[in-house]
Design an enzyme around this catalytic site. Structure first.
Site, PDB file in Angstrom:
ATOM      1  N   MET B 386       0.818  -1.219   0.000  1.00  0.00           N
ATOM      2  CA  MET B 386       0.000   0.000   0.000  1.00  0.00           C
ATOM      3  C   MET B 386       0.849   1.267   0.000  1.00  0.00           C
ATOM      4  SD  MET B 386      -1.224  -0.303   3.865  1.00  0.00           S
ATOM      5  CE  MET B 386       0.002  -0.432   5.141  1.00  0.00           C
ATOM      6  N   HIS B 408       1.531 -12.219  -9.117  1.00  0.00           N
ATOM      7  CA  HIS B 408       0.247 -11.703  -8.616  1.00  0.00           C
ATOM      8  C   HIS B 408       0.401 -10.491  -7.712  1.00  0.00           C
ATOM      9  CE1 HIS B 408       1.081 -13.301  -4.691  1.00  0.00           C
ATOM     10  NE2 HIS B 408      -0.133 -13.148  -4.248  1.00  0.00           N
TER      11      HIS B 408
END
Lengths: 146, 485
Positions: B386, B408
């Site tokens: 984040m 991913h």
């Protein structure tokens, strides 16, 4: 207050949480592992009240997989009934090939205002899952999926 | 850690674990990584990938993507293609969070237009998309209706007004994998999941507001085709899966497989988490049908979250979501097993692909892509930490060598506990706010565990997939605001 008989391990399973739990009896190691699992989700287990009480009965022909089922049951109840639970009493007895667990757990509904929440436990994995008898009693190694 | 003895370098980005590495390996292991990422791989990757290579019916290689790290059963970033006739299916090759995946949604708003409303948007998303331990959604379904959701996925959402028709076209397999059968799911799985639709979950799950700055567009034509057409365009990316429902489906079948694997099918595995059954066995078929239900529930979950995001933007900007250009770029699943057609040794055939923390990345021209992406290749959504940013990539023809699979995410390099020792959630929130990223979290310690320092460098991971020909960079997206489970 119950003695803390588990520790989290930093060196394995990076994205998940690995712990070791112990006890002088097989019942104690189950209780420690239950607290270790719950403590991943709630910072302070002392905040869990006693408004609910449930009986859990499980059996398995392998003792380690009985522990696996027991921890899974607590995770199931966390989602299905939004309950945070601790063990009040627990007994395990042998009946022929099977180990039979009867436990009473207490707890209350999840309340973010009251319970300092951490991360959710998705599942108990069987990777390096181990329950063993030692000179001092019993030990379990568990990796929880986060 | 040092690269284990016996592991060979094949090229700048491909490494091989030979079959001599461990007794019982049927195929070699193959790791895609640059030198730097290879040195960051933990011991779990080598142990687990070589265990995967021992599974019956595995074709070509046991693969690990550049974001690989210690998982359970398969490593995270793991992929294996099985012969459906002779091979096995294993919950340890999919993960408990079945169809954990990523979705990316556009707006036609710029950073300048969103900035004044950032806090309001993030606060509203935090209220409208429940997150954290044991959270439940607003949609109230009966257990019977939930079974319909599990069989129909995003199609149910379209009927109920939670989707635009184009959303389904832009979801892998139209948001409904074939073969779901709700009679194969347990009462417990339904009890765990029926009230969780529209919830984010916890751990590394998040919903993030992002911006595509002009200097972060790597391939302008493809970016345009994916919907990035204005400078400093704002988009929303989110990451979540099938919640308690999928976790219970995986647990149920892990236990079932454990009881039949050796006794009934004579299969032995190195790690009980790799418990499996032949794909064509009754148990294997039942798991596939139940797992497909969890895949579809996860698509419905992400679709309902998208609906909530559109509502929030519509409320804040007082415009219809269509006027705000809130089209979905794509939805990718990164924890699945599915039947796909691939060329193996010169022949096109059906294979059962397990992807665990690995993303399908179909190249240009492939049949299963929606028309608008037929020329560009499949959009691939890679979530970074984040703090650092995320990527939109495109699949490539050269991805065929890894059954069209790529990374991913960034992949962890530090345990949760270690990250928590180094970072405090409240401090991290303030620091990020200082850098213009507004975060709301359901858990301070959960926030600390997801700090950027706990992850590999996303730029390295994405560069490695490009160098290896698995996917190419299109847009790098920077975080503006984040809600954390």
């Amino acid at each position: 207050m119950r003695k803390v008989a588990y520790r989290y391990r930093d060196d394995i399973a990076l994205a998940d949480v690995a712990f070791e739990a112990w006890g002088t009896s097989v019942e104690e190691v189950f209780i420690s592992a239950a607290d270790a699992t719950m403590n991943v989700m709630v910072e302070d287990l002392g905040t869990i009240g006693r408004s609910e009480e449930l009986t859990i009965e499980l059996e398995h022909d392998q003792l380690d997989l009985l522990l696996f089922s027991f921890l899974n049951e607590l995770i199931f109840l966390k989602d299905a009934r939004q309950l945070l639970l601790r063990v009040k009493s627990l007994s395990i007895r042998r009946a022929g090939e099977k180990s039979i667990l009867k436990g009473v757990v207490y707890g209350e509904g999840i309340d973010p205002q009251k319970h300092p929440l951490r991360v959710d436990v998705k599942a108990v994995t069987l990777h390096r899952f181990n329950l063993r008898q030692t000179d001092a009693g019993w030990e379990a190694s568990v990796i929880l999926d986060i | 850690m040092p690269i284990p003895e016996g592991v060979k370098r094949i090229s700048d980005t491909v490494w091989e674990i030979p079959v001599s590495y461990k007794e019982g390996m049927r195929v070699p292991g193959r790791i895609y990584a640059t030198d730097k990422l290879m040195k960051e791989m933990d011991a779990g990757v080598f142990e687990q990938l070589s265990n995967v290579a021992c599974l019956p019916g595995i074709l070509k290689y046991a693969y690990c993507m550049p974001d690989g790290h210690w998982g359970y059963g398969f490593p995270i970033g793991g992929m294996a293609a099985m012969d459906p006739e002779t091979g096995v299916i294993s919950p340890g090759g999919i993960g408990f969070d079945i169809n954990c995946g990523m979705r990316l949604v556009l707006t036609n708003l710029t950073l300048e237009e969103v900035q004044p409303h950032l806090r309001e948007l993030v606060d509203a998303l935090f209220r409208r998309v429940p997150a954290g331990v044991g959270s439940t959604g607003v949609i109230k379904l009966s257990r019977e209706e939930f079974k319909t959701v599990a069989e129909e996925g995003s199609r149910w959402c379209l009927r109920e007004g939670y989707a635009w028709p184009e959303d389904l076209q832009n979801t892998e397999e139209g948001g409904c994998f074939k073969g779901a059968d709700a009679s194969k799911i347990s009462r417990k799985a339904i009890e765990r999941g029926f009230n969780q639709i529209g919830t984010l979950g916890s751990g590394n799950h998040y919903c993030e507001l992002q911006v595509a700055k002009p200097e972060n567009i790597f391939d302008e034509a493809t970016a345009r085709a994916f919907g990035f057409t204005i400078p400093n365009q704002v988009a929303i990316m989110f990451h979540c899966g099938s919640r308690g429902f999928g976790h219970q489906v995986a647990t149920d079948y892990l236990e079932l497989f454990l009881s039949v694997m050796d006794r009934k099918y004579g299969i032995k595995v190195n790690d009980r988490e790799l418990s499996c059954a032949p794909f064509r066995s009754p148990e294997g078929r039942d798991y596939f049908a139940a797992m497909t239900c969890a895949i579809n529930m996860a698509f419905a979950n992400r679709q309902v979250i998208l609906h909530r995001i559109r509502e929030v933007f519509s409320d804040v900007f007082r415009k219809d979501p269509r006027e705000l250009g809130m089209h979905m770029v794509y939805d990718v699943a990164h924890n699945t097993a599915k039947l796909e057609k691939h060329e193996v040794d010169g022949k096109k055939r059906e294979v059962l692909i397990h992807r665990k923390g690995a993303t399908r990345a179909f190249g240009p021209g492939m049949d299963d892509l929606p028309d608008q992406y037929r020329k560009t290749g499949q959009p691939v959504i890679i979530g970074g930490s984040m703090e650092t940013g995320s990527y939109l990539l495109a699949g490539l023809k050269s991805g065929a060598e890894a059954f069209y699979t790529t990374a991913h995410g960034s992949g962890r390099t530090m345990s949760r506990h270690q990250a928590k020792k180094m970072v405090r959630g409240q401090t991290l929130q303030k620091e990020m706010e200082g850098r213009g990223i507004y975060v709301r979290t359901a858990s301070w310690s959960g926030l600390a565990e997801e700090a950027g320092i706990a992850y590999k460098n996303i730029d390295d991971v994405v560069e490695a997939t490009e160098l290896a020909g698995l996917s190419k960079r299109v847009v790098r997206l920077l975080p503006l605001g984040n809600i954390k489970g």
